[in-house]
Design a protein around this motif. Structure first.
Motif, PDB file in Angstrom:
ATOM      1  N   ASN A  75       0.837  -1.188   0.000  1.00 51.02           N
ATOM      2  CA  ASN A  75       0.000   0.000   0.000  1.00 51.02           C
ATOM      3  C   ASN A  75       0.882   1.252   0.000  1.00 51.02           C
ATOM      4  O   ASN A  75       2.105   1.166  -0.133  1.00 51.02           O
ATOM      5  CB  ASN A  75      -0.987  -0.015   1.179  1.00 51.02           C
ATOM      6  CG  ASN A  75      -0.311   0.071   2.534  1.00 51.02           C
ATOM      7  OD1 ASN A  75       0.884   0.359   2.650  1.00 51.02           O
ATOM      8  ND2 ASN A  75      -1.075  -0.183   3.578  1.00 51.02           N
ATOM      9  N   LEU A  81       0.036  -6.208   1.197  1.00 47.58           N
ATOM     10  CA  LEU A  81      -1.384  -6.389   0.918  1.00 47.58           C
ATOM     11  C   LEU A  81      -1.632  -7.789   0.386  1.00 47.58           C
ATOM     12  O   LEU A  81      -0.721  -8.457  -0.088  1.00 47.58           O
ATOM     13  CB  LEU A  81      -1.847  -5.396  -0.152  1.00 47.58           C
ATOM     14  CG  LEU A  81      -1.756  -3.916   0.150  1.00 47.58           C
ATOM     15  CD1 LEU A  81      -2.108  -3.110  -1.090  1.00 47.58           C
ATOM     16  CD2 LEU A  81      -2.685  -3.555   1.292  1.00 47.58           C
ATOM     17  N   ASP A  84      -7.394  -9.745  -1.334  1.00 52.03           N
ATOM     18  CA  ASP A  84      -8.631  -9.315  -0.687  1.00 52.03           C
ATOM     19  C   ASP A  84      -8.633  -7.827  -0.335  1.00 52.03           C
ATOM     20  O   ASP A  84      -9.701  -7.251  -0.117  1.00 52.03           O
ATOM     21  CB  ASP A  84      -8.892 -10.144   0.576  1.00 52.03           C
ATOM     22  CG  ASP A  84      -9.170 -11.602   0.255  1.00 52.03           C
ATOM     23  OD1 ASP A  84      -9.702 -11.874  -0.842  1.00 52.03           O
ATOM     24  OD2 ASP A  84      -8.848 -12.470   1.085  1.00 52.03           O
ATOM     25  N   ASN A  85      -7.467  -7.194  -0.241  1.00 52.36           N
ATOM     26  CA  ASN A  85      -7.385  -5.768   0.065  1.00 52.36           C
ATOM     27  C   ASN A  85      -7.668  -4.875  -1.141  1.00 52.36           C
ATOM     28  O   ASN A  85      -7.898  -3.681  -0.976  1.00 52.36           O
ATOM     29  CB  ASN A  85      -5.992  -5.408   0.619  1.00 52.36           C
ATOM     30  CG  ASN A  85      -5.659  -6.116   1.896  1.00 52.36           C
ATOM     31  OD1 ASN A  85      -4.688  -6.858   1.955  1.00 52.36           O
ATOM     32  ND2 ASN A  85      -6.454  -5.910   2.931  1.00 52.36           N
ATOM     33  N   GLU A 120      -6.815   4.087  -1.570  1.00 50.47           N
ATOM     34  CA  GLU A 120      -6.878   3.157  -0.457  1.00 50.47           C
ATOM     35  C   GLU A 120      -7.654   3.778   0.694  1.00 50.47           C
ATOM     36  O   GLU A 120      -7.481   4.955   1.008  1.00 50.47           O
ATOM     37  CB  GLU A 120      -5.469   2.809   0.008  1.00 50.47           C
ATOM     38  CG  GLU A 120      -5.432   1.799   1.114  1.00 50.47           C
ATOM     39  CD  GLU A 120      -4.027   1.488   1.541  1.00 50.47           C
ATOM     40  OE1 GLU A 120      -3.865   0.485   2.252  1.00 50.47           O
ATOM     41  OE2 GLU A 120      -3.106   2.225   1.199  1.00 50.47           O
TER      42      GLU A 120
END
Length: 121
Positions: A75, A81, A84-85, A120
């Motif tokens: 990130n 990460l 799923d993120n 994000e």
């Protein structure tokens, strides 16, 4: 004599068809910058709308990018990460495994590393 020619012809045809290479394009890093516009959890992949590409600057568009267990993703704070993120709307920078993309419509590739540029939560 005709049967030998027929066998030889079939063998040659099979050999030629079996030796064709898939249409791939090799590129230099970085490969893509773009927005995630779709996420396919069944195949662990996402569709990226490319806004910048070193593959072919004249052929920007969409590419399916598969995520494997070897894919490195971080990130904006350099924290690791997982698939799923990832979220739709994220702007990401992506490098491909081997710098290779399958030149299909849309193109396809596998993520080597990915970093989030924007989006994000």
């Amino acid at each position: 004599m005709k049967s030998k020619f027929l066998i030889f012809s079939i063998f040659t045809l099979v050999l030629l068809v079996g030796c064709t290479k898939p249409n791939i394009v090799e590129v230099k890093e970085p490969h893509f910058v773009g927005e995630i516009i779709e996420i396919d959890t069944n195949y662990t992949r996402f569709l990226l709308r490319s806004t910048d590409s070193t593959i072919n600057p004249n052929k920007r568009g969409e590419i399916w990018l598969s995520v494997s267990s070897d894919s490195q993703m971080i990130n904006q704070n350099n924290k690791s990460l997982t698939f799923d993120n990832l979220q739709m709307g994220m702007i990401v920078e992506v490098n491909l495994v081997g710098g290779i993309v399958l030149d299909s419509e849309p193109q396809k590739g596998t993520v080597k590393d990915l970093s989030i540029s924007r989006g994000e939560e």
